[in-house]
Design a protein around this motif. Structure first.
Motif, PDB file in Angstrom:
ATOM      1  N   GLY A 283       0.426   9.577  -5.977  1.00  0.00           N
ATOM      2  CA  GLY A 283       0.876  11.259  -5.656  1.00  0.00           C
ATOM      3  C   GLY A 283       0.352  11.903  -7.255  1.00  0.00           C
ATOM      4  O   GLY A 283       0.017  13.014  -7.182  1.00  0.00           O
ATOM      5  N   PRO A 284       1.484  11.807  -8.453  1.00  0.00           N
ATOM      6  CA  PRO A 284       1.449  12.490  -9.315  1.00  0.00           C
ATOM      7  C   PRO A 284      -0.089  12.168 -10.046  1.00  0.00           C
ATOM      8  O   PRO A 284      -0.489  13.624 -10.344  1.00  0.00           O
ATOM      9  CB  PRO A 284       2.526  12.338 -10.489  1.00  0.00           C
ATOM     10  CG  PRO A 284       3.283  11.255  -9.173  1.00  0.00           C
ATOM     11  CD  PRO A 284       2.548  11.078  -8.144  1.00  0.00           C
ATOM     12  N   VAL A 285      -0.730  11.559  -9.808  1.00  0.00           N
ATOM     13  CA  VAL A 285      -1.603  10.898 -10.569  1.00  0.00           C
ATOM     14  C   VAL A 285      -3.123  11.451  -9.557  1.00  0.00           C
ATOM     15  O   VAL A 285      -4.148  11.944 -11.158  1.00  0.00           O
ATOM     16  CB  VAL A 285      -1.959   9.595 -10.758  1.00  0.00           C
ATOM     17  CG1 VAL A 285      -3.823   9.532 -11.156  1.00  0.00           C
ATOM     18  CG2 VAL A 285      -1.045   8.330 -11.308  1.00  0.00           C
ATOM     19  N   ILE A 286      -2.884  11.927  -8.716  1.00  0.00           N
ATOM     20  CA  ILE A 286      -4.173  12.841  -8.515  1.00  0.00           C
ATOM     21  C   ILE A 286      -3.656  13.783  -7.938  1.00  0.00           C
ATOM     22  O   ILE A 286      -5.120  14.697  -8.371  1.00  0.00           O
ATOM     23  CB  ILE A 286      -3.948  12.338  -6.224  1.00  0.00           C
ATOM     24  CG1 ILE A 286      -3.914  10.752  -6.499  1.00  0.00           C
ATOM     25  CG2 ILE A 286      -4.841  13.405  -6.019  1.00  0.00           C
ATOM     26  CD1 ILE A 286      -4.103  10.162  -4.003  1.00  0.00           C
TER      27      ILE A 286
ATOM     28  N   PRO B 176       1.100  17.446   0.880  1.00  0.00           N
ATOM     29  CA  PRO B 176       2.112  16.840   1.465  1.00  0.00           C
ATOM     30  C   PRO B 176       1.484  15.691   1.665  1.00  0.00           C
ATOM     31  O   PRO B 176       2.290  14.683   2.262  1.00  0.00           O
ATOM     32  CB  PRO B 176       0.828  17.517   2.913  1.00  0.00           C
ATOM     33  CG  PRO B 176      -0.071  19.110   2.254  1.00  0.00           C
ATOM     34  CD  PRO B 176       0.254  18.839   1.204  1.00  0.00           C
ATOM     35  N   LEU B 177       0.241  15.259   1.420  1.00  0.00           N
ATOM     36  CA  LEU B 177       0.103  13.862   1.134  1.00  0.00           C
ATOM     37  C   LEU B 177       1.043  12.590  -0.221  1.00  0.00           C
ATOM     38  O   LEU B 177       1.923  12.350   0.776  1.00  0.00           O
ATOM     39  CB  LEU B 177      -1.110  13.327   0.208  1.00  0.00           C
ATOM     40  CG  LEU B 177      -2.115  12.112  -0.023  1.00  0.00           C
ATOM     41  CD1 LEU B 177      -2.270  10.854   1.196  1.00  0.00           C
ATOM     42  CD2 LEU B 177      -3.122  11.772  -1.182  1.00  0.00           C
TER      43      LEU B 177
ATOM     44  N   THR C 212       3.433  10.052   1.687  1.00  0.00           N
ATOM     45  CA  THR C 212       3.707   8.455   1.162  1.00  0.00           C
ATOM     46  C   THR C 212       5.255   8.443   0.408  1.00  0.00           C
ATOM     47  O   THR C 212       5.474   7.060   0.287  1.00  0.00           O
ATOM     48  CB  THR C 212       2.331   8.286  -0.025  1.00  0.00           C
ATOM     49  OG1 THR C 212       2.479   9.440  -0.709  1.00  0.00           O
ATOM     50  CG2 THR C 212       1.576   8.767   1.057  1.00  0.00           C
ATOM     51  N   GLY C 213       5.301   9.771  -0.403  1.00  0.00           N
ATOM     52  CA  GLY C 213       6.367   9.633  -0.788  1.00  0.00           C
ATOM     53  C   GLY C 213       7.808  10.563  -0.952  1.00  0.00           C
ATOM     54  O   GLY C 213       8.485   9.915  -2.032  1.00  0.00           O
ATOM     55  N   HIS C 214       8.030  10.560   0.436  1.00  0.00           N
ATOM     56  CA  HIS C 214       9.229  10.835   0.974  1.00  0.00           C
ATOM     57  C   HIS C 214      10.862  10.775   0.268  1.00  0.00           C
ATOM     58  O   HIS C 214      11.422  10.855  -0.107  1.00  0.00           O
ATOM     59  CB  HIS C 214       8.664  11.331   2.359  1.00  0.00           C
ATOM     60  CG  HIS C 214       9.301  10.427   3.174  1.00  0.00           C
ATOM     61  ND1 HIS C 214      10.360  10.143   3.492  1.00  0.00           N
ATOM     62  CD2 HIS C 214       8.218   9.272   3.410  1.00  0.00           C
ATOM     63  CE1 HIS C 214      10.223   9.230   4.075  1.00  0.00           C
ATOM     64  NE2 HIS C 214       8.391   8.906   4.557  1.00  0.00           N
TER      65      HIS C 214
ATOM     66  N   LEU D 271       0.955  -0.821   0.437  1.00  0.00           N
ATOM     67  CA  LEU D 271       0.393   0.360   0.346  1.00  0.00           C
ATOM     68  C   LEU D 271       0.857   1.292  -0.180  1.00  0.00           C
ATOM     69  O   LEU D 271       0.386   2.119  -0.522  1.00  0.00           O
ATOM     70  CB  LEU D 271      -0.789  -0.326   1.781  1.00  0.00           C
ATOM     71  CG  LEU D 271      -1.948   1.211   1.718  1.00  0.00           C
ATOM     72  CD1 LEU D 271      -3.125   0.946  -0.004  1.00  0.00           C
ATOM     73  CD2 LEU D 271      -2.735   1.270   2.358  1.00  0.00           C
ATOM     74  N   ARG D 272       2.030   1.185   0.608  1.00  0.00           N
ATOM     75  CA  ARG D 272       3.017   2.366   0.842  1.00  0.00           C
ATOM     76  C   ARG D 272       3.168   2.882  -0.691  1.00  0.00           C
ATOM     77  O   ARG D 272       3.486   3.869  -0.977  1.00  0.00           O
ATOM     78  CB  ARG D 272       4.168   2.000   1.869  1.00  0.00           C
ATOM     79  CG  ARG D 272       4.864   3.401   2.012  1.00  0.00           C
ATOM     80  CD  ARG D 272       3.606   4.490   3.147  1.00  0.00           C
ATOM     81  NE  ARG D 272       4.690   5.432   2.658  1.00  0.00           N
ATOM     82  CZ  ARG D 272       5.386   5.612   4.136  1.00  0.00           C
ATOM     83  NH1 ARG D 272       5.461   4.879   5.532  1.00  0.00           N
ATOM     84  NH2 ARG D 272       5.984   6.889   4.022  1.00  0.00           N
ATOM     85  N   GLN D 273       3.519   1.767  -1.326  1.00  0.00           N
ATOM     86  CA  GLN D 273       4.474   1.821  -2.356  1.00  0.00           C
ATOM     87  C   GLN D 273       4.002   2.286  -3.365  1.00  0.00           C
ATOM     88  O   GLN D 273       3.755   3.306  -4.214  1.00  0.00           O
ATOM     89  CB  GLN D 273       5.549   1.055  -2.944  1.00  0.00           C
ATOM     90  CG  GLN D 273       6.450   0.265  -2.170  1.00  0.00           C
ATOM     91  CD  GLN D 273       6.700  -1.062  -2.940  1.00  0.00           C
ATOM     92  OE1 GLN D 273       7.287  -1.673  -3.114  1.00  0.00           O
ATOM     93  NE2 GLN D 273       6.437  -2.438  -1.746  1.00  0.00           N
ATOM     94  N   ILE D 274       2.300   1.995  -3.544  1.00  0.00           N
ATOM     95  CA  ILE D 274       0.889   2.698  -4.299  1.00  0.00           C
ATOM     96  C   ILE D 274       1.013   3.984  -4.175  1.00  0.00           C
ATOM     97  O   ILE D 274      -0.080   3.844  -5.235  1.00  0.00           O
ATOM     98  CB  ILE D 274      -0.539   1.566  -4.109  1.00  0.00           C
ATOM     99  CG1 ILE D 274      -0.346  -0.307  -4.463  1.00  0.00           C
ATOM    100  CG2 ILE D 274      -1.098   1.836  -4.980  1.00  0.00           C
ATOM    101  CD1 ILE D 274      -0.732  -1.162  -3.942  1.00  0.00           C
TER     102      ILE D 274
END
Lengths: 262, 279
Positions: free
Chosen positions: B203-206, B266-267, B271-273, B195-198
């Motif tokens: 992020g960019p898609v959202i 922020p999301l 999630t992708g830091h 889930l973390r990777q998904i």
């Protein structure tokens, strides 16, 4: 003391048989190196031994309470630091935060990781440090059996040697048994009590070799002499002479299986 | 021997001198980070101003006039209500399409049969022009709040679906094998590793879905004349009020930037830091 028996293991990926009635017995406290050419199914056998894959046929008898597994390229989760990577299997087991902290600290000390290394994410660690974290993660569960799947294949020779020394010292101190997958005969001769040879097409273990003496007590020259002599053994002919270009394409690369190398 | 106070003072001086040494470096970094975007904005405003001088205020008001009109729009309740209505619609519809598109995408990412079955449907839906959906929903639902929500959701849903499928398929499955070796159940492997990777890949898609959702919302509001920034634009067009039309465009862009920087970024950071700032 711990041991593992793999009895008549067969496994296929997408209809292609990778392992065919492979049997291997690892006696309590014994560290067995499994060697074989690329594509012979070594890693698939390690995955079956580690509970990642369920074999199509055959039985696995584990005479130990817990195992730890160390993988090629470390397989650390890139979004958490070394500390949380080591703690991962303990969190899975639902352990309390205090016990996790103590276990992580002990495992990190065992592999000589410094406190400041623990707060670094994998991308900030060198290849050797990542290998140490992966070993610490396996040690954190306090295993009585360890499975290594070509853990140092991507490291340079000097670093690989340091990691081998680390495995030797840990194995000497803790007395765990294990299965060490490698295609490096020298590595196998340094680390293992016994070297089992997997058939090039995964059709069983073709035989075993026992380097003289005990792991950790063998001199460099003894290891070198053993490897030089063993290279002439018919048993190791495929390992020493096989040319991966001569292998059929489906044997050299496992597209759908455990390794997913292509 | 120096006293404790002397030592403390010496340490302070050392820190200050370190900061003084670091200052040009930090200033250089800040200039490198903020400089190019500021130059880009200045260039855009300059071109706008030049176009204003060339075409006149009736065709294209100046940036300053637009800013004044935007403030006027925000000084009354109607401006805030229009902005709020559009923002709320975009967020609700995006949430809806995330649940449906993302949910089905998650299933399709894992189950080949579902993925293969839905592939042509996703292609057809992605190929449908947003304008066509606006017309169709006007006929189906009439000029209503629901019609706009449906239009945004049906346009952004397939994007989120495909993004989720790709995110599931491109995850590092070796990490799940690692978790399995330590006895993780399928649910734990999904929850703790996959889930973390998904989410990081999504992020960019959202961000893209959000921008598209805004455009579609304004277009649908403009056509249906349902309260919102689009309806305000329709009113400005009817009254030939170019200042107000541009003010509403500015409000829409500001709203988009607000959501992106307050919610999406922020999301993405959370999630992708680990993927680094350039990822």
């Amino acid at each position: 003391m711990s041991g593992l028996t793999l009895a008549t293991i067969s496994h296929a990926f997408a209809g292609r048989r990778v392992l065919d009635t492979v049997s291997l017995v690892i006696r309590p406290g014994e560290l067995v190196a499994l060697v074989g050419p690329s594509g012979s199914g070594k890693s698939t056998l390690a995955a079956i031994a580690g509970g990642i894959l369920k074999p199509d046929r055959g039985r696995i008898m584990r005479r130990y309470a817990r195992h730890g597994m160390v993988f090629q390229q470390s397989r650390l989760m890139p979004w958490v630091d070394a500390r949380d990577n080591i703690a991962f299997p303990l969190r899975l087991a639902g352990m309390s935060a205090d016990r996790i902290a103590a276990r992580v600290q002990a495992a990190a000390e065992a592999v000589a990781l410094r406190r400041d290394d623990l707060s670094k994410r994998p991308d900030a660690l060198s290849g050797g440090m990542r290998a140490r974290v992966a070993i610490a993660r396996a040690l954190a569960v306090e295993p009585d059996f360890l499975i290594f799947d070509e853990p140092f294949a991507a490291l340079d020779p000097a670093l690989r040697r340091r990691m081998q020394d680390l495995v030797l010292s840990l194995s000497g101190a803790r007395g765990f048994g294990g299965l060490f997958i490698t295609h490096d005969l020298s590595e196998a001769a340094r680390l293992a009590h016994r070297i089992a040879v997997l058939d090039r097409q995964g059709k069983g273990i073709t035989g075993s070799l026992a380097p003289p003496g005990q792991p950790g007590t063998r001199s460099e020259s003894a290891v070198f002499d053993f490897v030089e002599t063993a290279r002439a053994e018919p048993l190791l002919h495929d390992l020493v002479n096989v040319d991966e270009r001569a292998l059929p394409l489906e044997s050299t690369c496992d597209m759908s299986g455990f390794r997913r190398c292509c | 021997m120096p006293s404790d106070r002397g030592l403390i003072r010496a340490r302070h001086w050392l820190r200050l001198s370190e900061w003084a040494d670091m200052l040009p470096v930090l200033a250089g970094r800040a200039a490198w980070r903020l400089g190019p975007p500021l130059v880009g904005i200045a260039l855009f405003l300059a071109l706008w101003q030049v176009a204003h001088w060339h075409y006149g205020a009736f065709i294209l008001p100046s940036p300053w006039q637009t800013a004044a009109a935007t403030l006027t729009a925000l000084s009354g309740l109607a401006g805030w209500a229009a902005l709020g209505a559009t923002l709320a619609r975009v967020l609700v519809a995006l949430g809806l399409s995330a649940v449906i598109g993302g949910g089905i995408g998650l299933l399709a990412g894992y189950v080949t049969l579902i993925r293969a079955t839905l592939a042509p449907v996703a292609t057809i839906l992605l190929g449908m022009p947003a304008t066509a959906w606006v017309i169709l929903t006007m006929i189906w639902f009439g000029p209503s709040h629901g019609a706009i929500l449906f239009t945004i959701a049906i346009v952004t849903g397939p994007i989120l679906y495909i993004g989720t499928v790709d995110a599931v398929r491109s995850r590092d499955r070796h990490l799940e094998d690692m978790a399995a070796s330590f006895g993780a159940t399928a649910l734990a492997r999904f929850h703790r590793v996959a889930l973390r990777q998904i989410l990081a890949a999504l992020g960019p898609v959202i961000g893209i879905a959000l921008a598209l959702g805004f455009k579609v919302a304004i277009m649908a509001e403009l056509v249906t004349n349902v309260a919102g920034l689009g309806a305000e634009m329709a009113r400005a067009r009817a009254q030939m009020d170019i200042d107000m039309a541009l003010a509403n465009v500015a409000l829409a862009v500001t709203g988009l930037l607000l959501i992106e920087h307050l919610l999406i970024r922020p999301l993405q950071t959370r999630t992708g830091h680990w993927q680094g700032p350039d990822a």
